[in-house]
Design a protein around this motif. Structure first.
Motif, mmCIF file in Angstrom:
data_model
loop_
_atom_site.group_PDB
_atom_site.id
_atom_site.type_symbol
_atom_site.label_atom_id
_atom_site.label_comp_id
_atom_site.label_asym_id
_atom_site.label_seq_id
_atom_site.Cartn_x
_atom_site.Cartn_y
_atom_site.Cartn_z
ATOM 1 N N GLN A 59 0.824 -1.241 -0.065
ATOM 2 C CA GLN A 59 0.079 -0.035 0.200
ATOM 3 C C GLN A 59 0.834 1.164 -0.014
ATOM 4 O OE1 GLN A 59 0.561 -2.080 2.629
ATOM 5 N NE2 GLN A 59 0.356 -0.896 4.541
ATOM 6 N N ARG A 60 2.072 1.328 0.258
ATOM 7 C CA ARG A 60 2.964 2.416 0.582
ATOM 8 C C ARG A 60 3.829 2.570 -0.765
ATOM 9 N NH1 ARG A 60 5.681 0.098 6.021
ATOM 10 N NH2 ARG A 60 3.575 0.348 7.255
ATOM 11 N N VAL A 61 3.286 1.869 -1.961
ATOM 12 C CA VAL A 61 4.142 2.090 -3.099
ATOM 13 C C VAL A 61 2.806 2.800 -4.182
ATOM 14 C CG1 VAL A 61 5.437 1.394 -5.054
ATOM 15 C CG2 VAL A 61 5.656 0.255 -2.710
ATOM 16 N N VAL A 62 3.248 3.851 -4.681
ATOM 17 C CA VAL A 62 2.067 4.487 -5.533
ATOM 18 C C VAL A 62 2.906 5.177 -6.667
ATOM 19 C CG1 VAL A 62 0.893 5.309 -3.472
ATOM 20 C CG2 VAL A 62 2.927 6.745 -4.491
ATOM 21 N N ASN A 63 1.957 5.652 -7.731
ATOM 22 C CA ASN A 63 2.724 6.193 -8.682
ATOM 23 C C ASN A 63 3.411 7.657 -8.379
ATOM 24 O OD1 ASN A 63 0.821 8.484 -9.296
ATOM 25 N ND2 ASN A 63 -0.245 7.401 -10.797
ATOM 26 N N SER A 64 3.966 8.120 -9.497
ATOM 27 C CA SER A 64 4.874 9.373 -9.369
ATOM 28 C C SER A 64 3.975 10.683 -9.073
ATOM 29 C CB SER A 64 5.590 9.500 -10.549
ATOM 30 O OG SER A 64 4.782 9.908 -11.678
ATOM 31 N N THR A 65 2.560 10.687 -9.216
ATOM 32 C CA THR A 65 1.997 11.657 -8.674
ATOM 33 C C THR A 65 1.155 11.282 -7.434
ATOM 34 O OG1 THR A 65 0.014 11.080 -9.999
ATOM 35 C CG2 THR A 65 1.430 12.419 -11.211
ATOM 36 N N GLY A 66 1.258 10.394 -6.590
ATOM 37 C CA GLY A 66 0.656 9.986 -5.471
ATOM 38 C C GLY A 66 -0.425 9.582 -5.584
ATOM 39 N N ARG A 67 -0.847 8.557 -6.740
ATOM 40 C CA ARG A 67 -2.077 8.084 -7.054
ATOM 41 C C ARG A 67 -1.914 6.711 -6.888
ATOM 42 N NH1 ARG A 67 -5.997 11.194 -8.521
ATOM 43 N NH2 ARG A 67 -5.747 13.131 -9.537
ATOM 44 N N LEU A 68 -2.882 5.943 -6.118
ATOM 45 C CA LEU A 68 -2.964 4.395 -6.131
ATOM 46 C C LEU A 68 -3.585 3.808 -7.397
ATOM 47 C CD1 LEU A 68 -4.938 4.154 -2.758
ATOM 48 C CD2 LEU A 68 -2.420 4.703 -2.864
ATOM 49 N N THR A 69 -2.883 2.964 -7.772
ATOM 50 C CA THR A 69 -3.098 2.317 -8.872
ATOM 51 C C THR A 69 -3.878 0.810 -8.532
ATOM 52 O OG1 THR A 69 -0.722 1.313 -9.092
ATOM 53 C CG2 THR A 69 -1.205 3.553 -10.227
#
Length: 110
Positions: A59-69
């Motif tokens: 859950q702590r890994v997101v895309n470069s803009t802070g969006r959950l994928t």
């Protein structure tokens, strides 16, 4: 095609070091591992965390803009997990992303 087990294990090792209440991006992990253009491969590796021991705080890994994928139910679950750690997510976006962002290249000495 399955991800290279060594690469996947390195991704997991980095993700396990992200402190609770912080997030890192797929790209930051890829850059730290010396393969800056492999952020998608980091994402694929994160898709393999099910049943891995010790657990990986995916859950702590997101895309470069802070969006959950991922799919809607997965995003909702990740948002709840992050909320228990004090990270605010509205919709699929981490709030105050700059302040909760954790950059392994600045935090780890490997």
């Amino acid at each position: 095609m399955a991800a290279d087990p060594n690469f996947t294990n390195h991704v997991f090792e980095i993700a396990r070091q992200i402190p609770a209440g912080r997030v890192a991006s797929y790209g930051a992990i890829a850059r730290f591992l010396g393969v800056a253009n492999w952020s998608r491969k980091v994402g694929h590796a994160m898709g393999e965390v099910g049943g891995v021991e010790p657990p990986v705080p995916y859950q702590r890994v997101v895309n470069s803009t802070g969006r959950l994928t991922g799919g809607t139910s997965g995003i909702e679950h990740r948002a709840k997990l992050l909320a228990t750690e004090g990270v605010t997510v509205i919709g699929d976006k981490v709030q105050d992303f700059k302040n909760v962002f954790w950059d392994p290249s600045k935090e780890l000495n490997y």
